[in-house]
Design a protein around this motif. Structure first.
Motif, PDB file in Angstrom:
ATOM      1  N   UNK A 102      67.429   6.826  56.130  1.00  0.00           N
ATOM      2  CA  UNK A 102      68.510   6.406  55.225  1.00  0.00           C
ATOM      3  C   UNK A 102      69.711   5.883  56.003  1.00  0.00           C
ATOM      4  N   UNK A 103      70.020   6.520  57.113  1.00  0.00           N
ATOM      5  CA  UNK A 103      71.130   6.051  57.936  1.00  0.00           C
ATOM      6  C   UNK A 103      70.860   4.658  58.479  1.00  0.00           C
ATOM      7  N   UNK A 104      69.657   4.434  59.000  1.00  0.00           N
ATOM      8  CA  UNK A 104      69.291   3.106  59.506  1.00  0.00           C
ATOM      9  C   UNK A 104      69.337   2.058  58.397  1.00  0.00           C
ATOM     10  N   UNK A 105      68.829   2.380  57.230  1.00  0.00           N
ATOM     11  CA  UNK A 105      68.805   1.425  56.121  1.00  0.00           C
ATOM     12  C   UNK A 105      70.224   1.085  55.671  1.00  0.00           C
ATOM     13  N   UNK A 106      71.093   2.068  55.620  1.00  0.00           N
ATOM     14  CA  UNK A 106      72.484   1.816  55.233  1.00  0.00           C
ATOM     15  C   UNK A 106      73.174   0.921  56.266  1.00  0.00           C
ATOM     16  N   UNK A 107      72.939   1.187  57.540  1.00  0.00           N
ATOM     17  CA  UNK A 107      73.535   0.354  58.591  1.00  0.00           C
ATOM     18  C   UNK A 107      73.019  -1.074  58.497  1.00  0.00           C
ATOM     19  N   UNK A 108      71.721  -1.238  58.257  1.00  0.00           N
ATOM     20  CA  UNK A 108      71.142  -2.586  58.122  1.00  0.00           C
ATOM     21  C   UNK A 108      71.752  -3.303  56.923  1.00  0.00           C
TER      22      UNK A 108
ATOM     23  N   UNK B  30      70.474 -12.125  62.274  1.00  0.00           N
ATOM     24  CA  UNK B  30      69.100 -12.197  62.757  1.00  0.00           C
ATOM     25  C   UNK B  30      68.663 -10.871  63.377  1.00  0.00           C
ATOM     26  N   UNK B  31      69.553 -10.260  64.136  1.00  0.00           N
ATOM     27  CA  UNK B  31      69.238  -8.957  64.717  1.00  0.00           C
ATOM     28  C   UNK B  31      69.031  -7.924  63.619  1.00  0.00           C
ATOM     29  N   UNK B  32      69.883  -7.967  62.591  1.00  0.00           N
ATOM     30  CA  UNK B  32      69.779  -6.989  61.502  1.00  0.00           C
ATOM     31  C   UNK B  32      68.503  -7.171  60.698  1.00  0.00           C
ATOM     32  N   UNK B  33      68.004  -8.386  60.605  1.00  0.00           N
ATOM     33  CA  UNK B  33      66.819  -8.640  59.789  1.00  0.00           C
ATOM     34  C   UNK B  33      65.505  -8.548  60.561  1.00  0.00           C
ATOM     35  N   UNK B  34      65.551  -8.722  61.886  1.00  0.00           N
ATOM     36  CA  UNK B  34      64.306  -8.724  62.664  1.00  0.00           C
ATOM     37  C   UNK B  34      64.179  -7.487  63.548  1.00  0.00           C
ATOM     38  N   UNK B  35      65.211  -7.200  64.324  1.00  0.00           N
ATOM     39  CA  UNK B  35      65.099  -6.143  65.330  1.00  0.00           C
ATOM     40  C   UNK B  35      65.294  -4.754  64.723  1.00  0.00           C
TER      41      UNK B  35
END
Length: 71
Positions: free
Chosen positions: A12-18, A55-60
């Motif tokens: 959830x933390x990663x998804x919120x940051x993304x 791009x980093x947020x959507x790919x990496x």
């Protein structure tokens, strides 16, 4: 703490940051292209930075979430 609880909180933390990264960078790009006074050459450097960050947020970052979940 249980490992499942840690996985859920971490994911959830990663998804919120993304999501915040994607929304913020899209706002930068749209504001430069839609608001006439911001449509200057200097601001295209900001747009370039925002697009690379997007791009980093959507790919990496999603790949990092997958790696986090598989460990």
């Amino acid at each position: 703490m249980t490992p499942i609880f840690e996985m859920v909180i971490g994911t959830l933390t990663y998804v919120i940051i993304i999501m915040i990264t994607v929304i913020g960078n899209l706002l930068v790009v749209f504001s430069v292209f839609s608001y006439r006074p911001l449509n200057k050459v200097q601001n295209y450097f900001l747009v370039s930075l925002a697009v690379s960050d997007l791009t980093v947020a959507l790919i990496v970052m999603p790949l990092h979430v997958i790696k986090f979940l598989s460990s």
